[in-house]
Design an enzyme around this catalytic site. Structure first.
Site, mmCIF file in Angstrom:
data_model
loop_
_atom_site.group_PDB
_atom_site.id
_atom_site.type_symbol
_atom_site.label_atom_id
_atom_site.label_comp_id
_atom_site.label_asym_id
_atom_site.label_seq_id
_atom_site.Cartn_x
_atom_site.Cartn_y
_atom_site.Cartn_z
ATOM 1 N N THR A 1 0.826 -1.199 0.000
ATOM 2 C CA THR A 1 0.000 0.000 0.000
ATOM 3 C C THR A 1 0.866 1.257 0.000
ATOM 4 O O THR A 1 2.019 1.224 0.384
ATOM 5 C CB THR A 1 -0.939 0.036 1.218
ATOM 6 N N GLU B 1 -3.112 -4.385 -2.004
ATOM 7 C CA GLU B 1 -3.067 -5.282 -0.845
ATOM 8 C C GLU B 1 -1.646 -5.754 -0.560
ATOM 9 O O GLU B 1 -0.870 -4.977 -0.073
ATOM 10 C CB GLU B 1 -4.025 -6.471 -1.018
ATOM 11 N N SER C 1 -11.434 -2.747 5.234
ATOM 12 C CA SER C 1 -10.074 -2.207 5.120
ATOM 13 C C SER C 1 -9.640 -1.566 6.438
ATOM 14 O O SER C 1 -10.469 -1.300 7.311
ATOM 15 C CB SER C 1 -10.048 -1.150 4.017
ATOM 16 N N GLY D 1 -1.364 -2.413 6.182
ATOM 17 C CA GLY D 1 -2.401 -3.368 6.576
ATOM 18 C C GLY D 1 -3.074 -2.903 7.855
ATOM 19 O O GLY D 1 -3.347 -1.714 8.033
#
Ligand code: GLU
Length: 609
Positions: free
Chosen positions: A415, A435, A478, A500
């Site tokens: 990301t 991801e 998310s 994450g």
């Protein structure tokens, strides 16, 4: 880090030499490739912070030409698709938050990937073993993990709602960078090598990222003509060219029948995405979440991201304490406990609001937070703590402590995040992703970009009570937390991070560092991090453990070094931020060290012309 800088400096010097030795030394002839990175800069007329100097330069180019923050953010994001292709690109999704200086309103776009209509509850179960696929590299390297991408639609929507340019103009800098190429640094090479097994599973990915069987060398120039052509198509025909027609057909085909190499040992489960799934994709214009924290208004991303509710709830819990006057270790103890409580509620209640009833208002209510704060004692609560009761809360402490919950989480380091501001005072905070680092590992043949594996953000096993269970057409939950903080209606600080599920803690900790613990924005970003996510241990950077480990241990917290989970990376996050100073200047801040350091730039160093 010193090593990385030295290599980059050497490359810059070599490029400059090439130019000046063949011609008279002239700044006009200087190689346009950007390799120098400055982590913090203060100035005027607009500012940007990203992980990459080419992307930051693209934003500055647009701002200089009179574009606004939305235009510049799209230009920078598209450039990150070229230079950070393992973290972001049109094969993925993200969340775009915008402060409009004219209306003083914060608006958001949810450009999250969605599950195709044909996905089934047992999509992540291996038919051979009847058990879930091993998560990485098996499940993440698959067609079944690919969600319908939202990024191209997000760019178009952001420009339509807030921009002044069309997609064609906003994509120009990225097309230039993809065509002339960028200088490979050690982060890019390492990320490629870390993915060798996965990239070698697909002919298209081998061709693009492992030319001649190896990752591109540090200092070499990497061009992506296929991506330049894809961007040109979008520039000419708009995002529709992504969601309908030949490209959409090719994406669907790639998901259903990934171009597997003959010798890969990976199972590569196929997906069900169709061209119709792509044609049906829509971004969501969402209201931002909002909490008040110590006189600031903190705006974040509503579900389908858990970022806004979780950062917001933790801040509300912490507002019950005076962190400023505490010893740093005591303040960090409260941070760990508040974050864990908010994580428990995230797990129990947050999913895609189009499918589950998310109690967003309750999660962001001061009364609920006051009751949750009852669970914080002088020493660490036993983890995982249970979620709060959203039906019967009144802010009064219950007579007995909440029972333990069952909580598992995954983390990774992919990301990318950016912060952009313009001279009119508009601000963008945008987090985008595919991801995993390297996404699904699958490049759409001939198109120059990787497809995401975002659907692995759904819970791997299906439970009917789980708000994040797999469902057709649903967005996986998310953690992305693009955040804009206002003071009396004007921007004070904008920030966000990759990482994450550690995104939430990075954003939260950075806010506390800045607002409560007296750090400057660059200090707040650079400070060592811990990522309390309601597990029995707290994943922390080695520098954090060295500084606070013993003292926090005596309060019952068990810190474990980052990098022992799904990745070998000892760092947490690669944040970016902009602070709006009282004297009218802005300070753009990027990481000084993490992920090879980021790139902060301003349009003008001084106030004058
Ligand atoms: N897929 C993650 C999320 O949406 C982001 C991945 C990452 O930052 O590494 O929360």
């Amino acid at each position: 880090m010193t090593h990385v800088r030295r290599q980059l400096a050497a490359v810059t010097a070599a490029l400059a030499l090439t130019v000046t030795s063949g011609a008279m030394a002239s700044p006009a002839l200087a190689d346009p490739r950007q390799t120098d990175k400055v982590p913090t800069v203060t100035g005027y007329g607009g500012a940007v912070s990203t992980v990459d100097p080419e992307a930051s330069a693209a934003a500055i180019e647009v701002l200089r030409k009179g574009g606004n923050a939305a235009d510049a953010a799209v230009a920078a994001a598209a450039t990150l698709g070229v230079t950070e292709p393992y973290s972001a690109g049109i094969g993925g999704g993200g969340y775009f938050v915008y402060y409009d200086a004219k209306t003083k309103q914060v608006g958001t776009i949810d450009g999250r990937e969605t599950a195709p209509a044909g996905i089934t509850n047992d999509a992540f179960i291996d038919p051979a073993t009847k058990k879930p696929y091993n998560f990485t590299p098996e499940l993440v390297t698959s067609g079944v993990s690919v969600g319908v991408p939202g990024t191209a639609a997000t760019w178009e929507q952001a420009l339509k709602r807030w921009g002044t340019m069309d997609l064609g103009d906003a994509l120009k800098p990225a097309i230039k960078v993809a065509t002339r190429g960028f200088v490979v640094d050690s982060t890019f090479r390492k990320q490629t090598l870390d993915n060798k097994l996965r990239f070698n599973a697909f002919t298209s990915t081998q061709d693009l990222f492992l030319p001649g069987g190896d990752a591109p060398a540090v200092g070499s120039v990497f061009q992506n003509h296929d991506l330049a052509a894809t961007y040109k198509l979008l520039a000419k025909e708009g995002a529709d060219a992504f969601y309908r027609g030949a490209l959409a057909e090719e994406i669907a085909k790639t998901v259903q029948a990934p171009p597997k190499t003959t010798d890969t040992t990976l199972p590569v489960p196929v997906g069900s995405m169709t061209a119709k799934d792509l044609a049906n994709y829509k971004v969501e214009n969402q209201d931002a979440t909002k909490v008040q924290y110590r006189g600031y208004d903190v705006y974040g991303m509503a579900p389908s991201s858990s970022g806004g509710t979780t950062v917001g709830e933790a801040l509300n819990i912490l507002e019950n304490y005076n962190l400023k006057d505490m010893q740093p270790v005591d303040a960090l103890h409260h941070y760990i406990e508040a974050s864990s409580l908010a994580y428990a509620d995230r797990g129990a209640y947050v999913g895609d609001p189009n499918f589950v009833n998310v109690p967003t208002q309750t999660l962001l209510s001061d009364v609920f937070a006051k009751e949750r704060a009852c669970e914080i004692g002088p020493t660490a609560a036993k983890k995982p703590v249970a979620p709060g009761n959203i039906e019967t809360y009144d802010g009064v402490c219950p007579s007995s402590a909440a029972p333990l919950a069952d909580e598992t989480d995954t983390e990774n380091i992919s990301t990318t995040n950016m912060t952009v501001a313009d001279k009119w005072g508009n601000v963008v905070e945008y987090t985008l992703t595919i991801e995993q680092t390297g996404g699904s590992g699958i490049v759409v043949p001939g198109r120059g970009f990787l497809l995401n594996n975002e659907l692995t953000d759904f819970s791997t096993e299906y439970k009917a009570t789980d708000p994040n269970r797999i469902e057709a057409g649903k967005r996986p939950r998310s953690s992305m937390s693009p955040t804009i903080i206002l003071k009396d209606g004007d921007p004070f600080l904008a920030l966000g991070s990759p990482g994450g599920s550690t995104i939430i803690t990075t954003v939260l900790q950075t806010i506390l560092n800045r607002v409560d613990l007296g750090m400057t924005v660059s200090e707040a970003l650079a400070a060592p991090r811990a990522a309390p996510r309601n597990g029995t241990t707290v994943t922390s950077e080695p520098a954090f453990i060295a500084k606070y480990g013993d003292a926090l241990k005596s309060l019952g917290h068990q810190l474990v070094p980052a990098g022992d989970g799904l990745t070998s990376d000892p760092e947490i996050g690669a944040a970016t931020a902009i602070e709006f100073n009282k004297d009218g200047s802005t300070t753009a801040a990027a990481e000084p060290v993490r992920r090879g350091g980021g790139s902060a730039m301003v349009v003008k160093a001084t106030k004058g012309r």
